[in-house]
Design a protein around this motif. Sequence first.
Motif, short mmCIF file in Angstrom:
data_model
loop_
_atom_site.label_atom_id
_atom_site.label_comp_id
_atom_site.label_asym_id
_atom_site.label_seq_id
_atom_site.Cartn_x
_atom_site.Cartn_y
_atom_site.Cartn_z
N VAL A 152 37.52 19.92 35.85
CA VAL A 152 38.03 21.22 36.28
C VAL A 152 36.88 22.08 36.80
O VAL A 152 35.81 22.16 36.17
CB VAL A 152 38.75 21.94 35.12
CG1 VAL A 152 39.34 23.26 35.60
CG2 VAL A 152 39.84 21.04 34.54
N ARG A 153 37.12 22.73 37.94
CA ARG A 153 36.16 23.68 38.50
C ARG A 153 36.64 25.10 38.19
O ARG A 153 37.74 25.49 38.59
CB ARG A 153 36.02 23.49 40.01
CG ARG A 153 34.83 24.20 40.62
CD ARG A 153 34.74 23.98 42.12
NE ARG A 153 34.71 22.57 42.47
CZ ARG A 153 33.62 21.80 42.42
NH1 ARG A 153 32.47 22.33 42.02
NH2 ARG A 153 33.68 20.53 42.77
N ALA A 154 35.82 25.84 37.48
CA ALA A 154 36.23 27.18 37.01
C ALA A 154 36.03 28.23 38.09
O ALA A 154 35.11 28.13 38.92
CB ALA A 154 35.44 27.55 35.77
N HIS A 155 36.88 29.26 38.05
CA HIS A 155 36.67 30.44 38.89
C HIS A 155 35.50 31.25 38.33
O HIS A 155 35.34 31.38 37.11
CB HIS A 155 37.93 31.32 38.90
CG HIS A 155 38.97 30.84 39.86
ND1 HIS A 155 39.00 31.23 41.18
CD2 HIS A 155 40.03 30.02 39.69
CE1 HIS A 155 40.04 30.68 41.79
NE2 HIS A 155 40.68 29.92 40.89
N LEU A 156 34.70 31.80 39.21
CA LEU A 156 33.64 32.70 38.76
C LEU A 156 34.25 34.01 38.28
O LEU A 156 35.29 34.44 38.79
CB LEU A 156 32.66 32.97 39.90
CG LEU A 156 31.78 31.78 40.32
CD1 LEU A 156 31.00 32.14 41.58
CD2 LEU A 156 30.84 31.39 39.19
N PRO A 157 33.64 34.66 37.28
CA PRO A 157 34.17 35.94 36.82
C PRO A 157 34.14 36.99 37.94
O PRO A 157 33.34 36.90 38.88
CB PRO A 157 33.21 36.34 35.68
CG PRO A 157 32.54 35.06 35.29
CD PRO A 157 32.47 34.22 36.52
N LEU A 158 35.00 37.96 37.83
CA LEU A 158 35.02 39.04 38.81
C LEU A 158 33.74 39.87 38.67
O LEU A 158 33.39 40.28 37.55
CB LEU A 158 36.26 39.91 38.59
CG LEU A 158 36.53 40.97 39.66
CD1 LEU A 158 36.94 40.31 40.96
CD2 LEU A 158 37.64 41.91 39.18
N PRO A 159 33.00 40.12 39.74
CA PRO A 159 31.79 40.95 39.64
C PRO A 159 32.12 42.34 39.07
O PRO A 159 33.20 42.88 39.29
CB PRO A 159 31.30 41.03 41.09
CG PRO A 159 31.88 39.83 41.77
CD PRO A 159 33.20 39.60 41.11
N LYS A 160 31.17 42.90 38.34
CA LYS A 160 31.40 44.19 37.71
C LYS A 160 31.70 45.29 38.73
O LYS A 160 32.39 46.26 38.42
CB LYS A 160 30.20 44.57 36.85
CG LYS A 160 30.01 43.65 35.65
CD LYS A 160 28.82 44.10 34.79
CE LYS A 160 28.65 43.20 33.58
NZ LYS A 160 27.49 43.60 32.74
N ALA A 161 31.16 45.14 39.92
CA ALA A 161 31.37 46.17 40.95
C ALA A 161 32.75 46.09 41.58
O ALA A 161 33.16 47.01 42.30
CB ALA A 161 30.30 46.06 42.03
N SER A 162 33.49 45.00 41.32
CA SER A 162 34.82 44.83 41.93
C SER A 162 35.90 45.41 41.01
O SER A 162 35.80 45.34 39.78
CB SER A 162 35.11 43.35 42.18
OG SER A 162 34.19 42.80 43.09
N TYR A 163 36.92 45.97 41.62
CA TYR A 163 38.00 46.61 40.87
C TYR A 163 39.08 45.59 40.53
O TYR A 163 39.53 44.83 41.38
CB TYR A 163 38.60 47.75 41.70
CG TYR A 163 39.83 48.38 41.08
CD1 TYR A 163 39.77 49.05 39.87
CD2 TYR A 163 41.07 48.28 41.72
CE1 TYR A 163 40.90 49.61 39.30
CE2 TYR A 163 42.20 48.85 41.17
CZ TYR A 163 42.11 49.51 39.96
OH TYR A 163 43.24 50.07 39.41
N ASP A 164 39.50 45.58 39.26
CA ASP A 164 40.58 44.71 38.80
C ASP A 164 41.83 45.57 38.60
O ASP A 164 41.95 46.30 37.61
CB ASP A 164 40.19 44.05 37.49
CG ASP A 164 41.29 43.11 36.97
OD1 ASP A 164 42.33 42.99 37.64
OD2 ASP A 164 41.09 42.50 35.90
#
Length: 215
Positions: A152-164
């Motif tokens: 399995v290839r994991a998604h990288l975490p959302l960068p802190k500067a990006s809005y969730d």
Amino acid sequence: MASHIYDFLKLFGPVISWWCFPFERLIGALQKVNTNDHVGGPLESTIMKSQLHVANIRRWLRRSDCPEAIRQLKVLFDKCFVPTEPPEEEFKLGSHRSYIKRDGVVFSPHLTHEGNATIIYRPNSNEEPIAGRIEQIDNVVTENGTLTRLLVRAHLPLPKASYDPFRIFPDFPAKTYSTQMKDSLHVVDLDNVVAHAARFDFSHNRSVLLNLSRA
């Protein structure tokens, strides 16, 4: 091909998911046969009877009560002409799988079926679940039998500067990740797979993944 649909369903999943070129190729070959306009009955009947004769002979040769003299002729024949398929007792699982079914749920590599490849999983039993994509399904032979493991290839975490945008809804089972994925692969046991996930890519290289767990 048509007489092995059951086997192909087990190997490759629903018919709509796998290639039908062998059917098309056979149709093209039949269209080139000189029929002398004997179609609409005689031609089809001859083809069907020939197929049945061959199938019955092959089945008879594999029976335990087949005369030894005939069985020896089959051995000589197989030495001259390589069998198109191994005997059932010599069948072995390949190293890779096109899908695996667990508790009624089908998982596949993304090149086989994109919809069945995105999952929520634990890299290890004691870690929090993350999102990833199945790249490959392997059969691993051990002393206790054959095990199935996912690469399995994991998604990288959302960068802190990006809005969730989903962070303000803690009870909704969706989480935003980076659209980019890790270079390395996790080797995952089936027991560490939580569920499928629905994925939607939106602006600024963000992907929202919704946990589809039935629990």
